[in-house]
Design an enzyme around this catalytic site. Structure first.
Site, PDB file in Angstrom:
ATOM      1  N   GLU A   1     -25.320  54.159 -63.472  1.00  0.00           N
ATOM      2  CA  GLU A   1     -24.316  54.182 -64.766  1.00  0.00           C
ATOM      3  C   GLU A   1     -25.067  53.777 -66.399  1.00  0.00           C
ATOM      4  OE1 GLU A   1     -20.635  53.770 -67.358  1.00  0.00           O
ATOM      5  OE2 GLU A   1     -20.359  53.247 -65.079  1.00  0.00           O
TER       6      GLU A   1
ATOM      7  N   GLU B   1     -14.661  47.800 -58.980  1.00  0.00           N
ATOM      8  CA  GLU B   1     -16.239  47.464 -59.234  1.00  0.00           C
ATOM      9  C   GLU B   1     -16.232  46.826 -59.565  1.00  0.00           C
ATOM     10  OE1 GLU B   1     -16.155  49.926 -62.889  1.00  0.00           O
ATOM     11  OE2 GLU B   1     -14.476  50.716 -62.998  1.00  0.00           O
TER      12      GLU B   1
END
Length: 420
Positions: free
Chosen positions: A335, A224
């Site tokens: 997120e 990520e």
């Protein structure tokens, strides 16, 4: 009789005072080893993370950036990297095949050079890498020394899950676009940079891309990268560049940035975990960053490039099981952590804090979304889907045009009249 009773009572009270005093003292003494043990563990951890610096640069945001010799960086604490020969450049970059002479050339020009706050006060020389120094307070904010620098379990979006209870248990909410079901050898995107408001220190807001392999169980592999606001991790509300990796669904392996061994950095100009400046403003100037992550077909390592010219480094292939070959899912988006501390949905913003329909200069975006195929070419994603747990809190809208290719606006304010 009365005098004797009085005397006995005084002796008894004296005994009680003595007993309580020594009891408290013993409790205090009993507590001391745990405090000193914690301090010892923190000190040992800091010594492991903060490598000797060639020089140190004080940033205006309070960070200290240590210029660490490339061979002394935290990655090499990993036992499998003991005799690792650093790969100073990738053999392939998506869409391009370089020979040994061409790959080492500096890009002729860089549009919108990378700016991090620490750049105002100095630079690291070639042969060193900039590492954000970890402070005692950083570690103490974590739930434990062992968990410092790690995401909590179950943070990956579950677009295929039909069980709403499973989704809501994690406390994490997303607004993403994704592709699945193929063999992906990397991904690229340009993402808008904002400074979203985060309600409480143990929540965060981030925007990133995920390269995923394996099932959404105990063996998930994930790479990520993106930007985040995380008061718990960094001690402030600045927008910061970050990376993350795990090979066992965030359990024991992996971490943010350089907070464990794994990611090998080769770039002397960009510091993981350092503040990005400037950021986009509402109805004002917009700033974005480009991130490319791809698998080098020759060596098998997963590389990361920041912007058009900054090849940052790589995750060695041995770190992963499923990603040792290719990824099966790629995700892009936002997120947040929703702790619901006061019994209501958090007011932590995602992206700019605006819903997608607000549009350019108001809502946050990802543009020029691409995946890397088996021939090392950048391709537009086929079958792009979207996912969000609660669209009235955070939402996502995908579109396409000639200039931005596949793109989407995403985000939201969190708590609002339709999101409680």
């Amino acid at each position: 009789m009365g005098a004797a009773h009085f005397s006995n009572e005084r002796v008894f009270r004296g005994f009680l005072v003595w007993f309580c005093f020594w009891g408290l003292l013993c409790l205090t003494c009993a507590g001391r080893p745990s405090v000193s043990k914690q301090n010892f563990e923190v000190h040992k951890h800091l010594k492991r993370l903060n490598k000797p610096a060639v020089k140190s640069i004080q940033s205006s945001d309070g960070d200290i950036i240590d210029c660490v010799h490339i061979s002394k960086q935290p990655a090499f604490d990993h036992p499998f990297l003991k005799d690792h020969k650093i790969q100073t450049k990738p053999s392939y970059i998506p869409g391009m095949l370089f020979d040994d002479n061409k790959v080492s050339e500096k890009p002729k020009e860089r549009i919108n050079p990378v700016t991090q706050l620490w750049h105002q006060n100095g630079a690291c020389s070639e042969g060193t890498i900039p590492v954000r120094r970890t402070k005692k307070d950083d570690v103490l904010r974590a739930s434990s020394v062992k968990r410092y620098g790690k995401k909590k379990l179950r943070t990956v979006p579950l677009p295929r899950s039909a069980d709403p209870d499973l989704i809501n248990q994690s406390g994490h909410q997303h607004a993403i676009a994704y592709v699945e079901g193929g063999e992906f050898y990397g991904a690229k995107a340009t993402m808008n940079v904002w400074e979203p408001k985060v309600q409480s220190s143990n929540e965060f807001s981030l925007s990133q891309l995920w390269i995923l392999g394996g099932a959404f169980g105990q063996d998930l592999n994930s790479i990520e990268a993106g930007w985040q606001v995380s008061p718990d991790l960094y001690g402030d509300n600045n927008t910061r560049l970050f990376t993350y990796w795990t090979s066992d669904a965030y359990q024991a392996t992996g971490c943010y940035n350089h907070l464990c061994s794994g990611f090998i950095q080769i770039n002397s100009q960009v510091a993981l975990g350092a503040s990005i400046s400037p950021v986009s403003g509402f109805r004002n100037s917009q700033y974005d960053i480009s991130i490319t992550i791809w698998k080098d077909p020759k060596e098998g390592h997963w590389w990361m490039q920041f912007g058009d010219g900054y090849v940052l480094g790589y995750w060695p292939s041995f770190l992963f099981s499923y990603l040792a070959d290719s990824a099966s899912i790629v995700e892009w988006g936002g997120e947040v952590v929703n702790m619901e501390e006061d019994g209501h949905h958090t007011t932590t913003q995602m992206g700019s804090g605006q819903f997608p329909d607000a549009g350019f200069t108001k809502a946050s975006y990802f543009r020029n979304i691409q995946v890397v195929d088996s021939s090392n070419n950048l391709k537009e994603p086929k079958g792009l889907n979207t996912f969000t747990e609660k669209s009235n809190c955070y939402d996502v809208e995908v579109n396409k045009n000639d200039e931005w290719g596949h793109y989407f606006y995403y985000g939201g304010p969190g708590r609002n009249p339709s999101c409680q």
